[in-house]
Motif scaffolding. Structure first.
Motif, mmCIF file in Angstrom:
data_model
loop_
_atom_site.group_PDB
_atom_site.id
_atom_site.type_symbol
_atom_site.label_atom_id
_atom_site.label_comp_id
_atom_site.label_asym_id
_atom_site.label_seq_id
_atom_site.Cartn_x
_atom_site.Cartn_y
_atom_site.Cartn_z
ATOM 1 N N GLU A 195 59.851 8.399 10.739
ATOM 2 C CA GLU A 195 59.006 8.283 11.927
ATOM 3 C C GLU A 195 59.125 6.879 12.517
ATOM 4 O O GLU A 195 59.214 6.709 13.739
ATOM 5 N N TYR B 147 55.951 11.981 20.188
ATOM 6 C CA TYR B 147 55.184 10.862 19.651
ATOM 7 C C TYR B 147 53.842 10.708 20.354
ATOM 8 O O TYR B 147 52.848 10.339 19.730
ATOM 9 N N ASP C 133 53.409 1.172 12.113
ATOM 10 C CA ASP C 133 53.567 2.172 11.060
ATOM 11 C C ASP C 133 54.260 1.599 9.830
ATOM 12 O O ASP C 133 53.958 1.995 8.705
ATOM 13 N N ASP D 70 49.330 10.233 12.928
ATOM 14 C CA ASP D 70 50.212 9.179 12.432
ATOM 15 C C ASP D 70 49.487 8.098 11.649
ATOM 16 O O ASP D 70 49.962 6.994 11.521
ATOM 17 N N ILE E 95 51.625 13.219 18.718
ATOM 18 C CA ILE E 95 51.272 12.749 17.372
ATOM 19 C C ILE E 95 50.153 11.716 17.454
ATOM 20 O O ILE E 95 49.166 11.794 16.730
ATOM 21 N N GLU E 96 50.282 10.752 18.355
ATOM 22 C CA GLU E 96 49.272 9.708 18.476
ATOM 23 C C GLU E 96 47.965 10.254 19.044
ATOM 24 O O GLU E 96 46.890 9.904 18.566
ATOM 25 N N GLY F 114 57.565 8.832 6.474
ATOM 26 C CA GLY F 114 57.108 7.646 7.194
ATOM 27 C C GLY F 114 58.237 6.792 7.747
ATOM 28 O O GLY F 114 58.231 6.447 8.930
ATOM 29 N N LYS G 5 60.400 6.039 16.272
ATOM 30 C CA LYS G 5 59.656 5.258 17.261
ATOM 31 C C LYS G 5 60.500 4.100 17.779
ATOM 32 O O LYS G 5 60.497 3.800 18.969
ATOM 33 N N PRO H 38 51.488 7.194 8.364
ATOM 34 C CA PRO H 38 52.547 7.938 9.057
ATOM 35 C C PRO H 38 52.621 9.420 8.696
ATOM 36 O O PRO H 38 52.624 9.785 7.540
ATOM 37 N N VAL H 39 52.632 10.223 9.674
ATOM 38 C CA VAL H 39 52.852 11.671 9.749
ATOM 39 C C VAL H 39 52.362 12.522 8.582
ATOM 40 O O VAL H 39 52.857 12.427 7.478
#
Length: 130
Positions: free
Chosen positions: A58, A10, A74, A19, A13-14, A55, A62, A22-23
C-alpha cells in the motif's frame, strides 16, 4: 489500475478509514454466514485483522500515484507496529496486536513481510520521501 483509478481506490480507502493501520483484510465485510464461519474457525484471519505484508505494498502504491505524505504516514504507522511487536508478525488487529489464541499463534519474524517493508523503505529513501 491506471493512476486515475488508483487514486480513486486510495480515496475510497481513506474516506472509509480502512488505512489505519495500513489496509484491513476485507471490505466490505464478508456475507454474514461466511463471516461467522471464519470468525469461529480462523479468528485471526477475519475481516478486522490486517496482514502486515500488505502495508508495504500500500505504501508503494501511494508513492506510485504521487501521495508522498500518505506513503510516509503509512510507513511510520507500520514502523510503530513492527517496533511495538519487536518483529514483523504475520497478522495483527487494528491496535497492532497479534491475535494469538489458544490453538493458534501468529507467525513472527515473517521474512517476506520484512523484506517488502525494507524494499518500501529503500524506495521512499531513493525518492527523498524519507
Amino acid at each position: 489500475a491506471d493512476t486515475k483509478k488508483a487514486k480513486m481506490i486510495y480515496s475510497f480507502i481513506e474516506k472509509n478509514r480502512l488505512d489505519t493501520p495500513p489496509v484491513i483484510t476485507c471490505y466490505p465485510r464478508l456475507p454474514w454466514l461466511t463471516d461467522i464461519f471464519i470468525r469461529i474457525t480462523s479468528p485471526f484471519f477475519h475481516t478486522k485483522n490486517i496482514f502486515a505484508w500488505w502495508g508495504p505494498w500500500e505504501i508503494l502504491g501511494k508513492m506510485a500515484v504521487g501521495d508522498k505524505e500518505g506513503a510516509k504516514r503509512d510507513l511510520i504507522r507500520l514502523s510503530i507496529i513492527v517496533t511495538k511487536n519487536d518483529n514483523f508478525v504475520e497478522v495483527f488487529d487494528k491496535k497492532g496486536i497479534p491475535p494469538d489464541i489458544l490453538w493458534y499463534k501468529v507467525e513472527r519474524k515473517v521474512a517476506w513481510g520484512a523484506g517488502v517493508f525494507l524494499y518500501a523503505v529503500n524506495e521512499l529513501e531513493k525518492r527523498g520521501i524519507i
